[in-house]
Enzyme design. Structure first.
Site, PDB file in Angstrom:
ATOM      1  CE  LYS A   1      -2.547  -0.616   3.437  1.00 33.25           C
ATOM      2  NZ  LYS A   1      -2.364   0.123   4.670  1.00 33.25           N
TER       3      LYS A   1
ATOM      4  NE  ARG B   1      -5.035   0.057   9.581  1.00 40.32           N
ATOM      5  CZ  ARG B   1      -3.849   0.537   9.171  1.00 40.32           C
ATOM      6  NH1 ARG B   1      -3.755   1.746   8.709  1.00 40.32           N
ATOM      7  NH2 ARG B   1      -2.798  -0.224   9.202  1.00 40.32           N
TER       8      ARG B   1
ATOM      9  NE  ARG C   1       7.351  -4.151   5.297  1.00 39.14           N
ATOM     10  CZ  ARG C   1       6.094  -3.709   5.362  1.00 39.14           C
ATOM     11  NH1 ARG C   1       5.468  -3.345   4.255  1.00 39.14           N
ATOM     12  NH2 ARG C   1       5.445  -3.645   6.493  1.00 39.14           N
TER      13      ARG C   1
ATOM     14  NE  ARG D   1       0.760  -3.643  11.240  1.00 43.65           N
ATOM     15  CZ  ARG D   1       1.432  -3.454  10.114  1.00 43.65           C
ATOM     16  NH1 ARG D   1       2.351  -4.314   9.736  1.00 43.65           N
ATOM     17  NH2 ARG D   1       1.189  -2.420   9.367  1.00 43.65           N
TER      18      ARG D   1
HETATM   19  P1  AMP Z   1       0.197   1.393   8.883  1.00 41.29           P
HETATM   20  O1  AMP Z   1       1.546   1.969   8.642  1.00 41.29           O
HETATM   21  O2  AMP Z   1      -0.858   2.011   8.028  1.00 41.29           O
HETATM   22  O3  AMP Z   1       0.172  -0.095   8.831  1.00 41.29           O
HETATM   23  O4  AMP Z   1      -0.205   1.796  10.375  1.00 41.29           O
HETATM   24  C1  AMP Z   1       0.584   1.399  11.470  1.00 41.29           C
HETATM   25  C2  AMP Z   1      -0.258   1.347  12.757  1.00 41.29           C
HETATM   26  O5  AMP Z   1      -0.815   2.641  13.009  1.00 41.29           O
HETATM   27  C3  AMP Z   1      -1.446   0.426  12.692  1.00 41.29           C
HETATM   28  O6  AMP Z   1      -1.097  -0.917  12.997  1.00 41.29           O
HETATM   29  C4  AMP Z   1      -2.357   1.036  13.754  1.00 41.29           C
HETATM   30  O7  AMP Z   1      -1.903   0.735  15.070  1.00 41.29           O
HETATM   31  C5  AMP Z   1      -2.132   2.517  13.543  1.00 41.29           C
HETATM   32  N1  AMP Z   1      -3.074   3.068  12.546  1.00 41.29           N
HETATM   33  C6  AMP Z   1      -2.772   3.612  11.330  1.00 41.29           C
HETATM   34  N2  AMP Z   1      -3.867   4.033  10.693  1.00 41.29           N
HETATM   35  C7  AMP Z   1      -4.908   3.747  11.529  1.00 41.29           C
HETATM   36  C8  AMP Z   1      -6.307   3.924  11.435  1.00 41.29           C
HETATM   37  N3  AMP Z   1      -6.889   4.471  10.362  1.00 41.29           N
HETATM   38  N4  AMP Z   1      -7.063   3.505  12.483  1.00 41.29           N
HETATM   39  C9  AMP Z   1      -6.523   2.955  13.584  1.00 41.29           C
HETATM   40  N5  AMP Z   1      -5.206   2.734  13.725  1.00 41.29           N
HETATM   41  C10 AMP Z   1      -4.399   3.141  12.714  1.00 41.29           C
END
Ligand code: AMP
Length: 199
Positions: free
Chosen positions: A13, A88, A127, A150
């Site tokens: 992504k 999310r 990764r 996750r």
């Molecule tokens: P990502 O880099 O998008 O995978 O985000 C890393 C972490 O940030 C996630 O595992 C969540 O703990 C938090 N996070 C990011 N975006 C959101 C969201 N829209 N809602 C809730 N938690 C988020």
């Protein structure tokens, strides 16, 4: 161009969001990046979300909705953006709908990068190994146990958004198992496709 990018952890992504942002001249708004920056800065917000993020769980909806609503007001987001990692959950999507309605904005498309879970685990392990070979610290949430959390968060809380946006006629799904460049091309095609033939 106002876009949302959906996809499970490890689907690529972030990479694709950066490419779309460059191609269409819009900012990439990654809630993960914003929250990680807050954690690194040791701000009040960062301290609030740090442990939740380290576990691979989602931070509370009101926290992340507040962050996004504020970020969308910045000048660089006036003519469009790609949201990466937000919404999310269904309540986040509903909150975003309200923000758009209040500001008279419309979403152009919701892009889904589809990848099955077995392939994702392989990718994330790779990764982390590559980061280690480059002498970089792996992301704190790049370990198998956190990855499981996750993926579970994605399956249970985020995957329903595929249907949510499908019902609105906004969803464009792309096979994320193709090579990176092919995925980029498919996404660009999907964005270029008009929402209604008569638009
Ligand atoms: P990502 O880099 O998008 O995978 O985000 C890393 C972490 O940030 C996630 O595992 C969540 O703990 C938090 N996070 C990011 N975006 C959101 C969201 N829209 N809602 C809730 N938690 C988020």
């Amino acid at each position: 161009m106002r876009l949302i990018l959906l996809g499970p952890p490890g689907a690529g992504k972030g990479t694709q969001a950066v490419r779309i942002a460059q191609r269409f001249g819009i900012p990439q708004l990654s809630t993960g990046d914003m929250l990680r920056a807050a954690v690194a800065a040791g701000s009040e917000l960062g301290n609030r979300v740090k442990d939740t993020m380290a576990r691979g769980d989602l931070v509370p909806d009101d926290v992340v909705v507040g962050v996004v609503a504020e970020r969308l007001e910045a000048d660089d987001a006036r003519n469009g953006f790609i949201l990466d990692g937000f919404p999310r959950t269904t309540p986040q999507a509903e909150a975003l709908d309200r923000v758009f309605a209040e500001r008279g904005l419309q979403l152009d498309a919701v892009l889904e990068i589809r990848v099955d879970e077995g392939a994702l685990v392989d990718r994330i392990v790779k990764r982390a190994k590559e980061a280690a070979q480059r002498g970089e610290a792996a992301r704190a949430d790049d370990n198998p146990e956190v990855l499981r959390s996750r993926l579970e968060a994605y399956r249970e809380q985020t995957a329903p958004l595929v249907e949510y946006y499908g019902r609105k006629g906004l969803l464009r799904s792309v096979d994320g198992l193709q090579p990176i460049d092919a995925v980029s091309e498919r996404l660009a095609d999907a964005i270029g496709r008009p929402r209604h033939a008569t638009d």
